[in-house]
Design a protein around this motif. Structure first.
Motif, mmCIF file in Angstrom:
data_model
loop_
_atom_site.group_PDB
_atom_site.id
_atom_site.type_symbol
_atom_site.label_atom_id
_atom_site.label_comp_id
_atom_site.label_asym_id
_atom_site.label_seq_id
_atom_site.Cartn_x
_atom_site.Cartn_y
_atom_site.Cartn_z
ATOM 1 N N LEU A 440 0.780 -1.175 0.067
ATOM 2 C CA LEU A 440 0.027 0.095 -0.143
ATOM 3 C C LEU A 440 0.978 1.509 0.098
ATOM 4 N N GLY A 441 0.480 2.350 -0.555
ATOM 5 C CA GLY A 441 1.036 3.585 -0.702
ATOM 6 C C GLY A 441 0.335 4.626 0.074
ATOM 7 N N PRO A 442 0.693 5.827 -0.280
ATOM 8 C CA PRO A 442 0.226 7.226 0.449
ATOM 9 C C PRO A 442 -1.298 7.289 0.021
ATOM 10 N N LYS A 443 -1.305 7.009 -1.315
ATOM 11 C CA LYS A 443 -2.898 7.293 -1.682
ATOM 12 C C LYS A 443 -3.787 6.251 -1.187
ATOM 13 N N ASP A 444 -3.170 5.328 -0.457
ATOM 14 C CA ASP A 444 -4.266 4.446 0.060
ATOM 15 C C ASP A 444 -4.635 4.663 1.503
ATOM 16 N N ILE A 445 -3.987 5.689 1.916
ATOM 17 C CA ILE A 445 -4.084 6.040 3.564
ATOM 18 C C ILE A 445 -4.429 7.672 3.716
ATOM 19 N N ASN A 446 -3.677 8.257 2.927
ATOM 20 C CA ASN A 446 -4.001 9.823 3.316
ATOM 21 C C ASN A 446 -5.200 10.117 3.026
ATOM 22 N N GLY A 447 -5.662 10.891 3.890
ATOM 23 C CA GLY A 447 -7.123 11.591 3.868
ATOM 24 C C GLY A 447 -8.248 10.552 4.310
ATOM 25 N N HIS A 448 -7.895 9.344 4.690
ATOM 26 C CA HIS A 448 -8.724 8.448 5.027
ATOM 27 C C HIS A 448 -8.397 7.709 6.156
ATOM 28 N N LEU A 449 -7.314 7.802 6.808
ATOM 29 C CA LEU A 449 -6.858 7.133 8.010
ATOM 30 C C LEU A 449 -6.584 8.482 9.181
ATOM 31 N N PHE A 450 -7.307 8.415 10.164
ATOM 32 C CA PHE A 450 -7.158 9.218 11.325
ATOM 33 C C PHE A 450 -6.648 8.489 12.748
ATOM 34 N N LEU A 451 -5.499 8.814 13.129
ATOM 35 C CA LEU A 451 -4.973 8.215 14.190
ATOM 36 C C LEU A 451 -4.433 8.849 15.490
ATOM 37 N N ASP A 452 -5.237 8.223 16.720
ATOM 38 C CA ASP A 452 -4.847 9.213 17.933
ATOM 39 C C ASP A 452 -4.571 8.078 19.087
ATOM 40 N N THR A 453 -3.707 8.495 19.874
ATOM 41 C CA THR A 453 -3.366 7.565 21.138
ATOM 42 C C THR A 453 -3.618 7.963 22.474
ATOM 43 N N GLY A 454 -4.136 7.160 23.409
ATOM 44 C CA GLY A 454 -4.179 7.787 24.827
ATOM 45 C C GLY A 454 -2.981 8.271 25.566
ATOM 46 N N ARG A 455 -1.850 8.123 24.809
ATOM 47 C CA ARG A 455 -0.655 8.626 25.414
ATOM 48 C C ARG A 455 -0.526 10.404 25.209
ATOM 49 N N GLU A 456 -1.471 10.779 24.186
ATOM 50 C CA GLU A 456 -1.387 12.147 23.800
ATOM 51 C C GLU A 456 -2.726 12.855 24.316
ATOM 52 N N GLN A 457 -3.727 12.122 24.326
ATOM 53 C CA GLN A 457 -5.094 12.783 25.017
ATOM 54 C C GLN A 457 -5.970 11.693 25.226
ATOM 55 N N GLU A 458 -6.787 11.846 26.609
ATOM 56 C CA GLU A 458 -7.662 10.682 27.067
ATOM 57 C C GLU A 458 -8.954 10.785 26.427
ATOM 58 N N LEU A 459 -9.513 9.757 26.168
ATOM 59 C CA LEU A 459 -10.945 9.764 25.654
ATOM 60 C C LEU A 459 -12.051 8.998 26.646
ATOM 61 N N VAL A 460 -11.920 9.723 27.540
ATOM 62 C CA VAL A 460 -12.834 9.300 28.910
ATOM 63 C C VAL A 460 -14.273 10.029 28.590
ATOM 64 N N VAL A 461 -15.324 9.196 28.374
ATOM 65 C CA VAL A 461 -16.668 9.875 28.164
ATOM 66 C C VAL A 461 -17.536 9.769 29.349
ATOM 67 N N ALA A 462 -17.024 9.072 30.241
ATOM 68 C CA ALA A 462 -17.888 8.971 31.758
ATOM 69 C C ALA A 462 -16.993 8.688 32.885
ATOM 70 N N VAL A 463 -17.243 9.229 33.929
ATOM 71 C CA VAL A 463 -16.562 9.043 35.100
ATOM 72 C C VAL A 463 -17.745 8.669 36.498
ATOM 73 N N ASP A 464 -17.165 8.184 37.342
ATOM 74 C CA ASP A 464 -17.891 8.125 38.558
ATOM 75 C C ASP A 464 -17.534 9.029 39.526
ATOM 76 N N ASP A 465 -18.448 10.029 39.925
ATOM 77 C CA ASP A 465 -18.314 11.082 40.654
ATOM 78 C C ASP A 465 -18.861 10.925 42.055
ATOM 79 N N LYS A 466 -19.036 9.642 42.425
ATOM 80 C CA LYS A 466 -19.383 9.258 43.917
ATOM 81 C C LYS A 466 -20.876 9.244 44.103
ATOM 82 N N ARG A 467 -21.549 9.882 42.846
ATOM 83 C CA ARG A 467 -22.920 9.993 43.164
ATOM 84 C C ARG A 467 -23.736 9.377 41.779
#
Length: 724
Positions: A440-467
């Protein structure tokens, strides 16, 4: 200074210590992912020592290890841990608010952490235990806890450092207002005459207390799991001793939580259950005083429920029914004040109108039968199997529109791959290795793949706030915005546990998180696949029921698939060396609400691909595993392993005698095959090959099964004969 030099300096200060991981590793025996900062010692922080010889030996084995220091009585310090968690909160803001409301903290030992947080060191005070959730992104490290000492450097270069002028020699006493927050209140002497608990009388308090202990245990990290198991068992034992809980139910749930945090896998079932028993026995001897229930806001009592039902019946009474005797009687039982009219009730029944089935929109399958638009799907897998590599190859198939593992998308798709465990450079190595393997080459990926990691930003949609469960509104809105802005067709989140901070054993809490992801998928017309871990299973095939934590995640998904490693028996049957089986795994459907259930196994193989990013012995190039499609050997493949001359000799021997089909028989036909091919039936792989050959020749019509009378047993048996 070397890590060892820092460690020796702490020894000179009288602090015991132990080595911790600088980078993420995988346990070769269990496949468990071992995170940075976790102890390298088998018994965690309990291994902490002041013995210089032992310390030197530890760091001679792992020179780059970080330094773990137990907090509490062992070192004479406790630590206030302030974190910075994107999308969740900043512990420094909490401290600023508390100092404004009370008084500033004294000048004391302070250190920066690898995550941008701060450790504040104070002199130890009896009663301060290791705990989390003092405030948003604020934890306490006391008895039973540990911290990474300043001078430690992680594998990615991030470090812990003392702040100038705030070293260990400056550690001071904490102010009283802070001690009031972190020390438990004094225990009032229990007097049986004060209050006697009646089972079921204050179920809300009991349920919350029980769930809190299970949550604390299930989420305890390595290094403190054994201590927390004992503490939770003692606390739950106090509830059992008060008559508020069933002993059997309590022991079962505590064991499930021990499995979830990994301590059961480490210590084994027998030892774990023994620890639970000892802790609960001690707790039962000191029963907890259950507080009197507060009925002020309790609307679950029978009298309230009857009133609600009567009100609902009165509101639903139509005018034409008002003159009926039963209607008059029903109305007479309800006070006029209790009947409230409303044009928009909170729940309304919607009449269904007939639809022409040919006009209904078709379900949209984005990729294969697993990725479905508007729905959440789940991929369940044990750690270290190849689930991330499998997701990457499927992602590249979707972005390129090409068949890579047997499935072709109808069109090229935009895929957002969010991996919360691995750093970006490791993900990039795996992606580029797969692209290299599949040309595969750049034309098979660029513009169609998006990559992120938890080392750079957290994806926490819900927490337990004791209530209860609290939805992280900014995070959810940002996810929806990004999917909408970039036209994301498929989002892969790996793993699910990193998307929330609620008790994964709490069905109600997990149900809310799962349905939140389903709402995001539905409203954005996106397919969302969440990767979920399995409980540790013994030598058997894992099923969807082995998914870790609460089952409500599986219930909310529309497609669930399970990944399993090739077993010893499967390797033998397929003719694969036992040592090589760890490169093979298979995928089966565990749930398919929108398609026909398919239990056919899709086999995959991990191939090692060289990246070409190094030269020579000193700087060798990296290799990354790439998932490829693999086909189970067919009957034709088995036949092709034998020459025509060998087959003819086998046929002549079979024709000359009686040979049974069942492998347990003394005159099993497989013995003829093994003798001719010089195979040893005592070897599992050889026996599996013989069985494949016999089955293949029967399917191809070379041999046939005949049910006839056995001259020895004097009853009908299946014999194998040469086909006419």
């Amino acid at each position: 200074m070397r890590p060892l030099d820092h460690a020796l300096a702490y020894l000179a200060n009288g602090w015991p210590l132990f080595p911790c991981r600088a980078s993420e590793t995988i346990d070769d025996r269990t496949g468990e992912i071992l995170a940075p900062k976790t102890p390298l010692t088998s018994n965690g922080l309990r291994a902490a020592t002041k013995n210089e010889r032992i310390v030197r030996e530890w760091w001679s084995r792992t020179p780059d290890a970080m330094i773990g220091i137990p907090t509490g009585k062992a070192t004479g310090v406790w630590v206030l841990d302030l974190d910075r968690k994107p999308g969740v909160g900043d512990g420094h803001d909490w401290l600023e608010d508390m100092e404004s409301a009370n008084e500033p903290l004294p000048h004391t030992g302070r250190a920066t952490t690898m995550g941008g947080g701060t450790h504040l060191f104070f002199r130890h005070v009896d009663g301060i235990r290791n705990r989390g959730g003092l405030g948003v992104a604020v934890d306490v490290r006391g008895d039973g806890g540990y911290v990474i000492a300043p001078g430690s450097v992680a594998g990615d270069g991030r470090s812990y450092e003392w702040i100038d002028g705030c070293g260990p020699e400056h550690i001071a006493d904490a102010p009283q207002w802070l001690l009031d927050l972190v020390t438990p209140p004094p225990v009032r002497e229990y007097s049986p005459s004060d209050y006697t608990y009646q089972p079921g009388k204050n179920a809300v308090y009991v349920e919350h207390a029980f769930e809190a202990e299970l949550r604390n245990l299930a989420t305890t990290p390595q290094g403190a799991r054994g201590y927390q198991l004992n503490a939770s068992a003692f606390s739950v034992g106090q509830l059992v001793g008060a008559g508020a809980l069933s002993r059997a139910d309590a022991e079962a749930e505590l064991y499930n939580a021990a499995v979830a945090c990994g301590v059961a896998g480490k210590d084994g079932e027998r030892e774990t259950r023994a620890k639970i028993k000892r802790g609960m026995d001690a707790g039962e001897r000191q029963p907890r005083q259950i507080p009197e229930p507060d009925h002020a806001n309790d609307n679950t009592r029978l009298v309230d429920v009857k009133r609600m039902i009567a009100n609902g019946l009165a509101k639903g009474m139509k005018p034409k029914d008002a003159d009926k005797p039963e209607a008059v009687e029903a109305q007479s039982e309800v006070s006029e004040e209790s009947i409230q009219t409303s044009d928009s009730p909170p729940i309304a029944a919607t009449p269904y109108e007939w639809k022409d089935p040919s006009t209904l929109p078709r379900r949209e399958f984005a990729f294969g039968n697993h990725y479905i638009r508007k729905y959440v799907s789940v991929t369940v897998s044990p750690g270290g199997l190849g689930k991330t590599s499998n997701s990457i190859v499927e992602t590249l198939s979707m972005t390129s529109g090409k068949i890579l593992t047997g499935t072709k998308p109808d069109t090229r798709l935009r895929v957002w791959l969010f991996n919360a465990e691995d750093p970006r450079d490791e993900m990039e190595r795996r992606i580029q290795a797969a692209a290299k393997h599949y040309n595969l080459g750049p034309k098979d990926i660029n513009g169609h793949l998006f990559l992120d990691t938890g080392r750079e930003q957290e994806l926490v949609v819900a927490v337990d706030d004791k209530r209860g469960v609290k939805i992280q509104v900014p995070i959810v809105e940002a996810i929806v915005e990004q999917i909408q802005r970039f036209g994301i067709d498929v989002m892969i989140v790996d793993p699910f546990v990193s998307t929330h901070q609620v008790n994964e054993n709490d069905n109600g809490a997990i149900d809310k998180v799962a349905k939140l992801w389903a709402q995001i998928a539905d409203q954005t017309n996106c397919s969302i696949d969440v990767v979920h871990h399995l409980r540790k299973v013994s030598d058997r095939e894992a099923t969807v029921e082995d998914a870790r934590g609460a089952v409500s995640l599986i219930g909310a998904a529309r497609s669930v698939r399970v990944l399993n490693r090739m077993s010893d028996d499967q390797a033998a049957e397929a003719g694969i060396e036992r040592a090589e089986r760890f490169s093979y795994f298979y995928i089966t459907q565990g749930k398919a609400n929108l398609t026909k259930m398919d239990h056919r196994a899709d086999w995959r193989k991990l191939e090692s691909v060289a990246l070409g990013n190094g030269t020579g012995v000193k700087r060798p190039q990296d290799h990354a595993g790439v998932v490829t499609e693999w086909k189970w050997p067919s009957a034709e493949d088995s036949v092709g392993e034998v020459t025509s001359e060998q087959i003819e000799r086998i046929k002549r021997t079979i024709a000359a005698g009686d040979h049974k089909h069942h492998e347990a028989a003394d005159n099993w036909v497989g013995k003829v095959v093994a003798y001719e091919l010089h195979l040893d039936l005592a070897i599992k792989a050889d026996k599996a090959r013989v069985k494949r050959l016999v089955r293949a020749w029967i399917e191809d019509g070379i041999l046939t099964i005949v049910n006839r009378r056995c001259p020895v047993k004097r009853e009908n048996k299946d014999f194998v004969e040469v086909a006419a």
